[in-house]
Enzyme design. Structure first.
Site, mmCIF file in Angstrom:
data_model
loop_
_atom_site.group_PDB
_atom_site.id
_atom_site.type_symbol
_atom_site.label_atom_id
_atom_site.label_comp_id
_atom_site.label_asym_id
_atom_site.label_seq_id
_atom_site.Cartn_x
_atom_site.Cartn_y
_atom_site.Cartn_z
ATOM 1 N N GLY A 269 0.815 -1.205 0.000
ATOM 2 C CA GLY A 269 0.000 0.000 0.000
ATOM 3 C C GLY A 269 0.850 1.256 0.000
ATOM 4 O O GLY A 269 0.594 2.191 -0.751
ATOM 5 N N GLU A 306 1.666 5.804 7.581
ATOM 6 C CA GLU A 306 3.051 5.990 7.139
ATOM 7 C C GLU A 306 3.697 7.196 7.819
ATOM 8 O O GLU A 306 4.899 7.169 8.126
ATOM 9 C CB GLU A 306 3.108 6.132 5.615
#
Length: 886
Positions: A269, A306
């Site tokens: 991802g 992230e």
């Protein structure tokens, strides 16, 4: 000298064999002369012996590299002074400190594995986690070797005007020959897996964020120029994440710039490379016209995930890959909390648990079961699993539950402060929580060490004379590969007591001077069997157990359908309201499956219809929660509830139940749908998402009623929709309807969106999920379509992955055609992209649970893969474990 490597069985790496690195890298100077066909890399490493490491030769990892030259302290090494295999470079007799210059050449446009430096469209980019850096240059490619990186990139100015790497940009310039250069410096030591490089002709969307200490950070998202209008949501999400991490964890960003790059070809991802996150384009690009509510939600979550890695993964990283959940489990827990705070907390928890039960519980029950901290692996890419991520997140969440929010924050503050700039272990994380709060979590650490899903059995008894309520909890965990005996876990069990009117009762344990006055209290279950005595309980209660899903366990609590129906409308805990409803639906569906197997007449449960009606008319309920409560469990989850899944009976039972609920409550579904059909501009917020969600659930029931007029309503919603959420909801319903209208809808959708790669993936996935019997033929046809490329992981996941993982009635066809199809694709993919091939194999994880005929067909499929020559380590590890499991 060169040593040609012979083919061997893949090597097993053991946690017990961990040793510190023999050599450390203090500084890494990298220079890239970029070209898509042949890139030259000059790596200058300042190295020294590790005083805590073993006495050993210097071994550098390297794969698919052409070694041009090797110099030690400026002197060229001849072939007799080093050894090279297909995966390593060994240099003996080195001084305590030295400088190593390595020049290699690589071929990015031939790199279909998408690890290291590769070509995606017109973009050159890297993916180095877990072991991709060794495809760029020779290096001690392990997470406990941390270095300060300075990177100079040289490339054609017209072809690659944007050149990025980690850290802050120090300098740049232009050569006379039309090339240009840029130098990036990251002052924070990092392991090689966090290295990143991107070059391309990219549009940049810019913004800024002012930190709590007053520093201004430049925010930049780089995308292909045609996607420049799709960045706003990701930028907003990034700023929300930065603010949340400061407010919740006190963590401030530490560089001058934070960059995100969207690429179309990506195995995962996204990747949290320090200061330069590289994202799968599907996880960053969004407009209301092209992305659904789920896409917006996912992008918000992944951008946050992230970003949060900047501290939980980058500033403090993992010592070795066995500790992967140290960063991933903790960060998933953080992004889930972020999403819950910004949106519907109840729906977030339901979605998290749904994913865990559907995927991680199956992993725990299968041949690839492993602890949150594994003991061994062959290919580390196979351990980027739901156990590491989602179960790891539940483990951290349990620690938070046991110690409390304020105490958990004290522990994480100590963890970040104590280990900043270090590569550490899960034990170090737990120790920081213990030290900050003077608690003992030694038994709790079994969650990291033991595989499998614990099962809790609840028994209750009420003494009306003594006003005493007894709750007995027994725990057991089934054997898993390599672990036949399990010790008791430390389990936080959230419990509430309700009287017959649904009112919460005070909870006072024997020996306590005062009752606990909240709706819920946490019981610590630490023994194989444990009894909790509640006193002064005025009337016989119904216990609401495992509220908020306080631990990742299976619950054996014998409640009647009427008791479940009571909790479904009365429980004070939103998760348990939903969960009681799901258990009621499952009970009813499994009864229908048994009736189908015995050729009995199928009868609709009036109890369930009555409860659905109450939920639909309850104006106090969040529409998002209502939508979740009205959604039937998936066929895959229902299969997991059966000892031997009956794929066809499950499908028939679920279709029967949905159709008959739809007919019984058609007027109410119609009324709710019309009430929610408000024409207004799209906005991504919790209230509007909830309304769209419930509206689409109602439409799905209306179409299921069999009324042909509802198909026209579905087509009308598609035609009038100004957002992808409502358009795709309609298309998903149409693909299960055979006929010309279906084909026209699919054709029209593709013609409108064929230039948008993310939307085309939705088009592929919708067709792969169709329950019509010709779906496999359609999937094979789509593989020849201009929209599909076997080399693109997103295409593969959308079409092949969707069919094999989420279309059980067709994938598990009795003739074995679905299994043969999967084998064909895995063998092709294994030569192109072993990571993707290995993940496709997950469709066969539970093969031994099915009926004898399907078992035999799946076994044949696995054996046909295992007998192939030159399998990748990724596929070899999984297929051999699947076949070896008893």
């Amino acid at each position: 000298m060169d040593t040609s490597a012979t083919e061997q069985s893949p090597k097993v790496t053991l946690l017990a064999d961990y040793q510190q690195p023999a050599y450390l890298v203090d500084e890494a100077l990298l220079q890239f002369d970029l070209d898509s066909a042949k890139t030259r890399v000059v790596s200058t490493l300042t190295m020294r012996k590790n005083p805590q490491g073993p006495e050993a030769d210097c071994i550098l990892d390297g794969e698919a590299l052409t070694l041009v030259s090797l110099k030690l302290d400026g002197k060229k090494l001849e072939g007799s002074q080093f050894q090279r295999t297909t995966s390593q470079l060994l240099i003996p007799n080195l001084p305590d400190k030295f400088e190593l210059e390595i020049i290699t050449e690589i071929e990015p446009d031939q790199n279909t594995a998408l690890e290291g430096l590769y070509y995606s469209g017109s973009i050159l980019c890297t993916q180095c986690e877990a072991e991709g850096f060794r495809r760029i240059t020779y290096y001690p490619d392990r997470p406990d070797v941390m270095s300060v990186f300075t990177v100079t990139i040289v490339a054609d100015r017209e072809k690659w005007p944007v050149m990025l790497s980690n850290g802050n940009m120090e300098d740049q310039g232009v050569f006379d020959d039309g090339r240009h250069w840029v130098r990036w410096h990251d002052p924070h030591p990092k392991p090689s897996y966090l290295f990143a490089l991107v070059a391309g002709d990219l549009h940049v969307q810019q913004d800024s964020f002012t930190t709590q200490s007053g520093r201004e950070v430049a925010l930049r998202i780089y995308v292909d120029p045609e996607n420049k209008h799709k960045c706003d949501h990701a930028l907003t999400s990034l700023k929300q994440a930065m603010k949340w991490d400061e407010d919740t964890y006190g963590r401030e960003y530490d560089l001058d710039v934070f960059m995100i790059v969207a690429v179309n070809d990506f195995n995962m991802g996204a990747m949290e490379n320090k200061g330069l996150n590289i994202f799968n384009a599907a996880c960053v690009l969004a407009t209301p016209e092209t992305a659904t509510d789920d896409d917006f939600y996912t992008i918000q979550s992944i951008v946050a995930h992230e970003y949060f890695h900047n501290w939980s993964g980058n500033r403090v990283t993992c010592r070795d890959w066995f500790q992967l959940s140290l960063k991933e489990g903790f960060t998933v827990m953080r992004d889930q909390s972020f999403s819950a705070d910004l949106n519907s907390a109840a729906v977030q928890r339901i979605d998290d648990v749904n994913g865990l039960r559907s995927m991680q519980f199956a992993e725990d029950a299968g041949p690839m079961a492993h602890p949150v901290r594994p003991d061994s692996y062959i290919e580390i890419s196979n351990f980027y699993t739901v156990t590491i991520y989602e179960k790891g997140a539940e483990v951290v969440r349990m620690i938070n539950t046991l110690v409390g929010d304020e105490e958990f924050r004290k522990g994480t503050d100590l963890y970040f402060d104590r280990h900043d700039g270090q590569a550490v272990t899960t034990d170090d994380f737990v120790k920081a929580i213990e030290d900050a709060n003077a608690v003992d979590l030694s038994q709790f650490k079994r969650w990291y060490e033991q595989a499998g899903t614990p099962e809790l059995t609840i028994d209750t008894n009420y003494d009306p004379i003594e006003h005493r309520f007894t709750l007995t909890v027994s725990q057991a965990c089934p054997a898993t590969p390599g672990q036949t005996t399990k010790q008791p876990f430390h389990i936080p069990l959230a419990v509430g007591l309700l009287d017959k009117s649904g009112t919460s009762l005070d909870m006072q344990l024997e020996g306590e001077a005062e009752p606990h006055h909240g709706d819920t209290r946490i019981l610590s279950v630490t023994e194989a069997s444990q009894t909790f005595e509640f006193i002064n309980v005025s009337s016989e209660p119904l216990a609401s157990v495992l509220r908020g899903f306080s631990a990742p366990v299976k619950l054996n609590y014998d409640l009647s359908n009427h008791q479940l129906a009571f909790l479904m409308v009365n429980d004070k805990d939103s998760f348990n309201r939903w969960d009681a409803g799901q258990k009621l639906i499952i009970n009813i569906l499994l009864e229908l499956v048994a009736d189908i197997q015995q050729n009995n007449q199928l009868v609709l449960s009036s109890l369930l219809v009555n409860q659905f009606e109450r939920i639909l008319t309850d104006k106090k309920l969040d529409p998002a929660l209502v939508a979740k409560m009205l959604t039937l469990p998936t066929e895959n989850y229902l299969a997991a509830q059966m000892t031997t899944p009956d794929v066809d009976a499950i499908h028939q039972a679920r279709e029967f139940l949905k159709r008959n609920i739809a007919v019984s409550l058609k007027g109410l579904f119609n009324q709710t749908y019309e009430k929610l059909s408000i024409r207004k501009a799209y906005d991504f917020n919790a209230d509007d998402m909830a309304m769209r969600s419930l509206k689409n659930v109602c439409l799905s029931y209306l179409v299921a009623s069999g009324d042909p007029m509802q198909l026209q309503r579905c087509l009308r919603q598609m035609k009038q929709a100004d957002n992808m959420t409502e358009l795709l909801a309609g298309l998903r319903l149409m693909v299960d309807q055979s006929g010309l209208e279906r084909e026209n809808a699919l054709r029209s959708f593709y013609e409108q969106w064929k230039q948008d790669r993310q939307v085309v993936d939705k088009w592929l996935a919708v067709q792969a999920a169709s329950t019509l019997p010709d779906t496999l033929i359609r999937v094979k046809g789509l593989m020849k379509h201009e929209a599909f490329s076997i080399k693109n992981p997103n295409n593969v996941r959308a079409l092949i992955g969707m069919f094999c993982r989420n279309n059980p009635v067709n994938f598990h066809a009795k003739d074995g055609s679905g299994y043969r199809f999967l084998v064909e694709q895995i063998l092709v993919l294994d030569k192109l992209n072993p990571q993707v091939a290995a993940r496709m194999l997950g469709a066969l994880n539970s093969w031994r649970r099915y009926d004898e005929q399907r078992q035999q067909l799946m076994k044949q499929a696995l054996e046909s893969i295992a007998e192939q020559q030159d399998l990748s380590a990724d596929v070899y590890e999984i297929v051999t474990k699947y076949l070896a499991a008893e």
